[in-house]
Design an enzyme around this catalytic site. Structure first.
Site, PDB file in Angstrom:
ATOM      1  CD1 TRP A 178       0.014  -1.488   3.108  1.00 44.15           C
ATOM      2  CD2 TRP A 178       0.623   0.668   3.264  1.00 44.15           C
ATOM      3  NE1 TRP A 178       0.847  -1.373   4.198  1.00 44.15           N
ATOM      4  CE2 TRP A 178       1.229  -0.047   4.319  1.00 44.15           C
ATOM      5  CE3 TRP A 178       0.865   2.044   3.166  1.00 44.15           C
ATOM      6  CZ2 TRP A 178       2.050   0.571   5.263  1.00 44.15           C
ATOM      7  CZ3 TRP A 178       1.699   2.646   4.110  1.00 44.15           C
ATOM      8  CH2 TRP A 178       2.276   1.911   5.134  1.00 44.15           C
ATOM      9  CE  LYS A 202      -3.217  -9.287  -2.705  1.00 44.28           C
ATOM     10  NZ  LYS A 202      -3.644  -7.985  -2.172  1.00 44.28           N
ATOM     11  CB  SER A 257       5.954  -7.537   5.481  1.00 46.92           C
ATOM     12  OG  SER A 257       5.019  -8.582   5.342  1.00 46.92           O
ATOM     13  CD  GLU A 278      12.563  -5.580  -5.195  1.00 45.00           C
ATOM     14  OE1 GLU A 278      13.163  -5.035  -4.247  1.00 45.00           O
ATOM     15  OE2 GLU A 278      13.109  -5.836  -6.278  1.00 45.00           O
ATOM     16  NE  ARG A 306      11.663   9.104  -0.600  1.00 47.43           N
ATOM     17  CZ  ARG A 306      11.365   8.131  -1.456  1.00 47.43           C
ATOM     18  NH1 ARG A 306      10.610   8.367  -2.483  1.00 47.43           N
ATOM     19  NH2 ARG A 306      11.845   6.922  -1.301  1.00 47.43           N
ATOM     20  CB  CYS A 312      10.961  -0.907   1.602  1.00 48.94           C
ATOM     21  SG  CYS A 312      11.083  -0.252  -0.068  1.00 48.94           S
ATOM     22  CD  GLU A 409      10.216  -2.793   7.003  1.00 46.42           C
ATOM     23  OE1 GLU A 409       9.310  -3.641   7.061  1.00 46.42           O
ATOM     24  OE2 GLU A 409      10.492  -2.139   5.987  1.00 46.42           O
TER      25      GLU A 409
END
Ligand code: NAD
Length: 506
Positions: A178, A202, A257, A278, A306, A312, A409
């Site tokens: 997202w 998707k 993730s 990724e 940003r 990521c 993260e």
């Protein structure tokens, strides 16, 4: 305080704001909300839909079809059926479709930007930046579509010719997150279509609208039915599980993730699928004692704030030489305190809402954990009252080893500073993570910069810069940050199979 700045951005609507609201409504009414299968928009097989909400207000923007396993199977059928003819199209034809789509997205840049701000929350100026960046993948791969080469040469024995040709891998499943609704889609769709592959995409259920608008634009640009199919859903396990289990699928490309990526890799192993993964990041931002501190502060603001920190590639750990730590912290704190928080559509807003309450809870928990282990909050550190899932831009210093914020993260506007003494320790701290997506380093010593390129264990390195992403460059990570590269020459190679043919001399 930031609370009052935020409230200012939510004053009762003035005339200008009313006009903006009607522009939002007009745009939202124009975006398709169905599944796109075999070139047709349709409802979900069970007739259900789900709400897409604005994280700045909590209000519902649109209701989108909630795809099922049955819909996924139909989308896979369409992708498989179109695969042969799409693979045989002239590269120039595929190139032209992508180029026309690039032109159309550029013409509708304001719509794409506003849509992303509405469904994801990022400030409008940043959303416009993502349109430029994301759209570039369509232009780049429109240019690569006509440069798919091979090799031809004599075999060493001198008895024949060896031909090495490249072919589309076949139907692909593309799964996107997202946080960058347009760029994460174009980074996969661009090379897949350029290579001659069909796909089922998707998008994340939190931000499906941007992908749906992109599909509409691609279709208007002449994309044939079945080449790209979209299944929006709140049940990604059922939809992607169905597509991945289909024996006609040849490739899975996932951005998201690490835990979900790991699970999908296991599923992909059953069909021995090609995969591109990724995954998550935990970027170090290392400021050496010889750095230009002002430039490092500029880079830090970009690398950290940003996309509201929801990238990521976001700098997750600021590792600063003890000699310049006070100066860096003071300067960065002044900049953070001046940031304006609010709905991304409001003029001058730099920090939008986090995507949902879970994300806000995570950021807050990581700050509390760091403080519990001896760190100090210099500014921020709280949720913002009112509607929407806002969190104050935050600076935390003196972060101690073992703090969760150094290992996980953050995905929020929280800048955490730890210090180091010499290069060896700085590099060791930078590499002290299971992730390996990107690292940023600030130094004026060229020899040190070159040592860092060798020593940092990441797929990407930014020297004296806070942003590295570029459609012309291979984007991707090592270690638990993933497999494969997107963008650059490498990006299209992920969608091409290599075939070797031997032709003996007559
Ligand atoms: P996520 O893993 O929760 O979801 C990503 C996608 O996977 C979504 O479309 C989701 O619906 C789908 N998904 C979730 N569970 C699934 C399942 N069981 N089976 C199949 N699909 C499933 O990640 P997110 O929260 O959407 O995105 C944030 C994460 O993405 C962060 O970790 C971030 O670092 C990472 N990310 C990585 C890159 C990169 O290029 N390396 C870029 C952007 C984001």
């Amino acid at each position: 305080s930031r609370t009052s700045t935020y409230r200012q951005a939510h004053q009762p609507r003035r005339r200008g704001a009313e006009m903006a609201a009607s522009a939002e409504d007009t745009l939202l009414r124009s975006v398709p909300t169905g599944l796109f299968v075999g070139g047709e928009w349709r409802a979900s097989s069970n007739g259900r839909s789900f709400a897409v909400d604005d994280p700045a207000t909590g209000s519902t923007l649109a209701e989108v079809a909630d795809g099922t396993a049955e819909d996924a199977a139909a989308a896979m059928d369409a992708a498989a059926e179109a695969a042969g003819s799409w693979a045989r199209t002239a590269p120039r034809e595929r190139s032209d479709i992508l180029r026309r789509t690039f032109d159309a997205v550029r013409a509708r840049a304001d719509d794409f930007a506003l849509l992303m701000t509405l469904e994801m929350g990022k400030p409008l100026a940043e959303a416009a930046g993502e349109v430029t960046y994301g759209n570039e993948f369509l232009r780049w791969f429109s240019e690569e579509a006509v440069r798919i080469g091979g090799r031809f040469g004599p075999n060493p024995e001198g008895t024949g010719r060896m031909l090495v040709s490249r072919h589309p891998v076949g139907p692909c499943h593309l799964i996107t997150p997202w946080n960058f609704p347009l760029a994460m889609a174009t980074r996969k769709v661009g090379p897949a279509l350029a290579a001659g592959c069909t796909a089922v995409i998707k998008p994340a259920d939190l931000t499906p609208l941007t992908t749906l608008l992109l599909i509409q634009v691609l279709t208007e640009a002449g994309l044939p039915p079945g080449v790209l199919n979209v299944v929006t859903t709140t049940d990604p396990g059922a939809v992607s599980g169905t597509v991945i289990a289909d024996p006609r699928l040849r490739k899975l490309s996932f951005t998201g993730s690490t835990p979900v990526g790991r699970r999908l890799l296991a599923q992909a192993a059953e069909g021995v699928l090609r995969t591109s993964m990724e995954l998550g990041g935990n970027a170090p931002f290392v400021v050496f004692a010889d750095a230009d501190v002002d430039k490092a502060v500029d880079g830090a603001m970009l690398a950290k704030f940003r996309n509201i920190g929801e990238a990521c590639t976001a700098a997750n750990r600021f590792i600063v030489a003890a000699e310049v730590a006070d100066e860096f912290t003071a300067k960065v704190t002044a900049r953070v305190q001046a940031m304006r928080v609010g709905r991304g559509t409001e003029e001058g807003v730099q920090v939008g809402p986090l995507i949902n309450e879970k994300a806000r809870e995570k950021a807050d928990t990581l700050v509390s954990d760091a403080v519990g282990r001896g760190a100090e909050v210099v500014t921020g550190g709280h949720r913002v009252d009112g509607p929407g899932t806002f969190y104050e831009p935050t600076v935390v210093t003196g972060v101690r080893p073992g703090s969760r914020i150094l290992a996980e993260e953050i995905f929020g506007p929280v800048l955490a500073v730890a210090t180091f003494t010499d290069e060896e320790e700085g590099v060791a701290l930078a590499n002290d993570t299971e992730y390996g997506l990107v690292a940023y380093a600030y130094t004026r010593d060229l020899a040190r910069a070159m040592r860092l390129v060798d020593a940092l264990e990441t797929g990407m390195v930014g020297i004296n810069t806070g942003v590295v992403s570029n459609a012309a460059a291979p984007f991707g990570g090592v270690k638990q940050s993933g497999l494969g590269r997107e963008g650059g020459l490498e990006g299209i190679a992920e969608y091409l199979e290599t075939r070797y043919t031997l032709i003996p001399d007559p």
